[in-house]
Scaffold this motif. Structure first.
Motif, PDB file in Angstrom:
ATOM      1  N   THR A 201       4.788 -68.739  23.991  1.00 16.13           N
ATOM      2  CA  THR A 201       4.225 -67.686  24.814  1.00 16.13           C
ATOM      3  C   THR A 201       5.004 -66.401  24.630  1.00 16.13           C
ATOM      4  OG1 THR A 201       3.730 -66.998  27.067  1.00 16.13           O
ATOM      5  CG2 THR A 201       5.671 -68.366  26.766  1.00 16.13           C
ATOM      6  N   ALA A 202       4.288 -65.297  24.710  1.00 15.99           N
ATOM      7  CA  ALA A 202       4.922 -64.006  24.508  1.00 15.99           C
ATOM      8  C   ALA A 202       5.875 -63.652  25.636  1.00 15.99           C
ATOM      9  CB  ALA A 202       3.860 -62.923  24.377  1.00 15.99           C
ATOM     10  N   PHE A 203       5.763 -64.351  26.762  1.00 10.52           N
ATOM     11  CA  PHE A 203       6.584 -64.019  27.927  1.00 10.52           C
ATOM     12  C   PHE A 203       7.752 -65.000  28.112  1.00 10.52           C
ATOM     13  CE2 PHE A 203       2.445 -62.175  28.668  1.00 10.52           C
ATOM     14  CZ  PHE A 203       2.753 -60.912  29.088  1.00 10.52           C
ATOM     15  N   TYR A 204       8.034 -65.792  27.077  1.00  4.15           N
ATOM     16  CA  TYR A 204       9.077 -66.814  27.209  1.00  4.15           C
ATOM     17  C   TYR A 204      10.445 -66.167  27.406  1.00  4.15           C
ATOM     18  CZ  TYR A 204      12.019 -70.847  26.208  1.00  4.15           C
ATOM     19  OH  TYR A 204      12.940 -71.850  26.295  1.00  4.15           O
ATOM     20  N   ASP A 205      10.785 -65.234  26.548  1.00  2.00           N
ATOM     21  CA  ASP A 205      12.119 -64.626  26.629  1.00  2.00           C
ATOM     22  C   ASP A 205      12.282 -63.855  27.924  1.00  2.00           C
ATOM     23  OD1 ASP A 205      12.946 -65.610  24.153  1.00  2.00           O
ATOM     24  OD2 ASP A 205      12.073 -63.909  23.069  1.00  2.00           O
ATOM     25  N   GLN A 206      11.219 -63.089  28.289  1.00  2.00           N
ATOM     26  CA  GLN A 206      11.305 -62.353  29.545  1.00  2.00           C
ATOM     27  C   GLN A 206      11.309 -63.301  30.728  1.00  2.00           C
ATOM     28  OE1 GLN A 206      11.839 -59.292  30.082  1.00  2.00           O
ATOM     29  NE2 GLN A 206      11.532 -58.303  28.080  1.00  2.00           N
TER      30      GLN A 206
END
Length: 945
Positions: A201-206
């Motif tokens: 998911t693109a929001f994993y790091d955030q």
């Protein structure tokens, strides 16, 4: 749409970061508030399908509105129109905000979108894309500032459509809204849902980042740290290595920075570096751990907690001293102490740094300096600072400890950076320090290395001269062989200084001192070399220095038996001396000695002519020298060996004129005497022998022989008729007899010569005196008498009888005869006595003459009696009778005479046939002609001889 939201998210991540290490991530504004759904305002969301090409969003929206106003529109188309119009409004809203449009317009558009989305969901509960509508609805609510409504839309989306493509972003937006509302527990659940979806998911790091924050806000520090560090693992680690800064995007750098900062905050809230270390250990000690310590230090610096910052920086260095980043953090610790004004801590930290990162320490075991140039630079800087600090301290305190510390750091600096541009100056400072500490033995080589081991620099000459001063300071502290060796090193250094810095004002004086010291050590070859170097200086050394150099060179050349060169050097010295200089005499002596030695060498090699010329050059070039007389004398002696008497005599005569009363005068006289003899100048030779004989310091034998020789030479001259020679010979012989009665033979001969000289001068009285002395000397000689002495005495006796014979012959027999006969007999007896003495010598020729004389005495007596005066009163008879009586008295005398003459001629039978034998024959021929006047008898006799 995702792209736009992602851009919004990155910008709104909140907390910034500052990394001043290998990963220089720029910090965001630390006061920036945490992002909320309100931040969605103005952000573009991609809507597909796009309007037809050439149609603006406003035109499309107007078309959709007109379509919706139709009452008989197709429901399916109507729902799509509603959705599309809502999307267009949101898009238009974002574009308007970007262009600076009023909020009124935006609000109208957002309100229309909300109504459209709400109407669509209500009118079409089974709409297939309801999850997308809910997503857009939440965006519209959030953009309109209706966060609870936005959250409700998102809640419905995630609960009703868990498989929706929008769930990940919806959960993240839910977490953001909940976090903003300080509902940290609910927010953490939302973020956890995002993380559970995985790294795809693109929001994993955030999500990891915000999950950490939400856990942190709940006081769950360990869980929070774990989440943060998972995020850092993804951002900073690639293929088990820390990613290069250039590989990170700006968003990644900011996220990493914010994460590191929050971890630092967490650690600072507890036990600082210790808590951070525990956190790191729990997470497996990641490779980026140094960033965490750096971030903690930065945090402390912001709060001006400088000591804490330094401790944070050094914590990593202590933990991993050999890590590549450790020295940099150590350096930042030093900076922190400096900013805080903790001088003592700065000093301690610098010492720790250089001890830990010296080039012989493990940090450099597998590294080159080029691998960590900043560490090498920091090491050099710290070493320089430490050396200078302790140097300054030592200058104030004068304590051995401070001097030793400064020296230690200077040496470490020089050892570590021998080729550094400042190395020469640092070594000079080390030497100065050691000199100031009284450690002259250590200072000396450091000065020398400063002067000679580096390319020319500002301190080169000063260091070279300072080394000489240090040598001289150290020498009195040494003894014996160590002192001697040290002094030799001083000389070498002095020569090196003068050679290396010829234009320095001290070069000439130093070189002069070196030459003097070398000469004192009898190192003549080096003295010559150094003196020549001094004399060859351009510009020339001063007069005093040239004089010293020339003198030392001359002395050294002389001592090395290089006499021609020494002579030239001494002559140069003399030219440098004023006429009144007290050293002039000594230099003249050396000039003379140099030439004299050349003469000796030539003489030894058989070059007598060359030797003579050199001996005489001594006289010409150094006439006042003590050796001048010797040289002149030796020149004459050498000439004599060549039998060059004329030139030898000239030299000796000049010697006598130049050196009256000289101790060699006696030898000069002897040589002159021989020379005069050899050249036939007997009178001059005799005069020299007289001088020799008159010298009291000569031995008796030499004086005697010289006087005898003088007499003989005078006699020879007299015999040649030279004027005055006879007188001089008589005087010298007389002096000889008076002084040297012994040896007997020579004295007898001298008397004989005296008698002969008197005879030649017709001085009968003097002759008789010397003959009588001769006779007396022979008579008193007893056993010392010789045949020669007896012969001379015998001959002398015959001479001394002559006056008696003359007296006898002069005594006339007169009347009365008795009276005169008495006188005649007395004269005869006197004469016979002398003849008897002559006969006693038993010298054949004397015996024949004495016998002849006696015989003639008797014959003359008889004849004189017969010829005596007759008394005047006799008559003829009486006179006849008187004559008969006279004949009777005279006959015995005649008979005696004949007998004596006969005895004399009889000696012919013994082989004696001299003048007197002949005369006896002649007398007998007259007295006895019948016997002795026959020719045949005489001829037969002579023939028999």
């Amino acid at each position: 749409m995702k792209q736009g939201y992602a851009r919004w998210f990155v910008v709104g991540t909140g907390i910034g970061m500052s990394l001043l290490l290998a990963l220089p991530i720029h910090a965001a504004d630390k006061n920036k508030p945490t992002a909320t759904l309100k931040d969605l305002a103005g952000r573009k969301v991609a809507v597909t399908p796009q309007p037809a090409s050439g149609v603006t969003p406003e035109q499309a929206a107007a078309a959709y509105r007109r379509f919706l106003e139709l009452q008989n529109a197709d429901p399916k188309l109507r729902v799509e129109a509603m959705r599309r119009l809502g999307d267009l409004n949101i898009e238009a809203n974002e574009g308007s905000l970007a262009e600076g449009a009023t909020e009124t317009l935006n609000t109208q558009q957002l309100t229309e979108s909300i109504e459209l989305y709400e109407g669509l969901l209500k009118a079409y509960p089974n709409y297939p894309s309801s999850d997308a509508v809910l997503y857009q609805l939440s965006r519209a609510y959030e953009a309109a500032g209706k966060t609870p409504n936005a959250l409700a839309s998102l809640d419905k989306l995630v609960s009703q459509y868990p498989q929706s493509r929008w769930v990940g972003e919806a959960q993240f937006r839910r977490g953001e809204i909940l976090f903003s509302g300080k509902r940290y527990a609910d927010a953490s659940k939302a973020y956890s849902a995002v993380v559970r979806q995985g790294a795809a998911t693109a929001f994993y790091d955030q999500g990891l980042y915000k999950l950490g924050w939400s856990l942190f806000k709940q006081g769950r520090a360990d869980d929070s740290a774990a989440s943060f560090m998972k995020g850092l693992d993804r951002l900073l680690i690639k293929q088990n290595q820390v990613r290069d800064v250039s590989a990170l995007s700006r968003a990644e750098r900011e996220l990493a920075g914010d994460t590191l900062r929050v971890l630092a905050v967490m650690a600072s809230d507890e036990d600082g570096p210790d808590s951070l270390t525990a956190m790191i250990n729990r997470h497996g000690d990641p490779a980026y751990a140094y960033m965490m310590y750096s971030s903690l230090g930065d945090l402390y610096l912001e709060k001006e907690r400088f000591q804490d910052a330094a401790l944070a920086f050094t914590a990593f260095a202590k933990r991993k001293p050999d890590a590549r980043q450790a020295p940099t953090l150590e350096a930042r610790a030093i900076e922190a102490y400096q900013k805080g004004g903790f001088a003592a801590r700065v000093l301690e930290a610098k010492q720790q740094f250089v001890m830990r990162y010296a080039f012989n320490m493990p940090f450099w075991q597998n590294r080159q300096r080029t691998d960590a140039p900043e560490v090498a630079a920091q090491l050099k800087s710290n070493l320089q600072d430490l050396a200078q600090y302790y140097h300054a301290q030592a200058s104030k305190s004068k304590t051995p400890d401070d001097y030793s510390a400064a020296a230690r750091w200077y040496r470490s600096l020089l050892e570590a950076f021998p080729e550094d541009v400042a190395a020469a100056n640092n070594r000079y400072l080390l030497a100065e320090l050691l000199f100031d500490a009284g450690r002259y033995g250590e200072a000396t080589p450091e000065y020398e290395r400063t002067a000679y081991d580096y390319p020319a620099h500002a301190k080169s000459a000063a260091a070279g001269y300072a080394a000489l001063v240090a040598y001289q300071k150290q020498e009195p502290l040494l003894n014996g062989a160590a002192k001697a060796a040290w002094h030799r090193k001083f000389i070498d250094s002095a020569v090196m200084f003068s050679t290396s810095f010829p234009t320095d004002p001290q070069a000439a004086p130093v070189l002069t001192k070196a030459a003097e010291d070398l000469f004192a050590l009898n190192e003549f070859d080096r003295t010559i070399e150094v003196a020549k170097q001094l004399l060859d200086r351009k510009p020339p050394a001063d007069l005093k220095q040239r004089r010293t150099a020339t003198t030392l060179m001359a002395h050294s050349l002389f001592d090395r038996a290089r006499y021609p060169e020494a002579e030239a050097a001494y002559l140069n010295v003399r030219q440098l001396l004023p006429a009144t200089d007290p050293d002039l005499s000594a230099i003249n002596e050396r000039i003379a000695a140099s030439i004299y030695k050349q003469a000796e060498a030539k003489q030894g090699a058989g070059n007598i002519t060359g030797a003579v010329d050199d001996f005489l050059r001594v006289v010409a070039l150094a006439p006042s020298s003590k050796i001048s007389a010797n040289a002149e004398f030796d020149a004459a002696t050498a000439l004599i060996t060549q039998n060059n008497w004329p030139r030898a005599i000239a030299v000796l005569e000049q010697f006598r004129r130049a050196h009256p009363g000289h101790e060699l005068d006696a030898d000069v006289g002897k040589k002159l005497a021989i020379g005069y003899q050899e050249t036939g100048r007997n009178l001059d030779a005799a005069g020299e022998y007289e001088r020799i004989a008159a010298r009291a310091n000569e031995t008796v034998e030499i004086r005697r022989a010289a006087l005898a020789q003088a007499a003989e030479l005078y006699l020879q001259a007299a015999n040649k008729g030279q004027s005055g020679a006879a007188t001089k010979a008589s005087a010298v012989y007389a002096s000889y007899v008076a002084q040297y009665p012994q040896p007997f033979d020579a004295a007898i001969e001298a008397r004989q010569h005296l008698a002969e000289l008197a005879a030649a001068n017709q001085d009968t009285t003097t002759r008789l005196r010397w003959l009588r002395e001769l006779i007396a000397a022979d008579k008193s000689a007893a056993a010392a008498r010789t045949a020669r002495s007896k012969y001379l005495a015998a001959r002398a006796t015959l001479v001394t009888v002559m006056p008696s014979v003359a007296n006898f012959n002069a005594t006339k027999l007169t009347s009365p005869l008795a009276k005169s006969l008495k006188l005649k007999r007395a004269a005869m007896e006197e004469t016979l006595a002398i003849y008897s003495q002559a006969l006693d010598y038993q010298v054949a020729e004397v015996t024949t003459e004495a016998t002849f004389g006696i015989a003639e005495l008797y014959r003359q007596m008889g004849a004189d009696m017969l010829a005596s005066e007759r008394p005047k009163d006799l008559d003829a008879d009486a006179l006849e009778q008187y004559n008969v009586l006279l004949e009777e008295q005279a006959f015995p005398f005649e008979e005696k005479a004949i007998s004596l003459h006969q005895s004399n001629v009889q000696r012919a039978g013994s082989g004696i046939y001299d003048e007197w034998v002949k005369q006896s024959y002649a007398v007998l021929a007259k007295l006895m002609p019948a016997r002795y006047a026959k020719n045949e008898v005489s001829e037969d006799y002579v023939g028999s001889l």
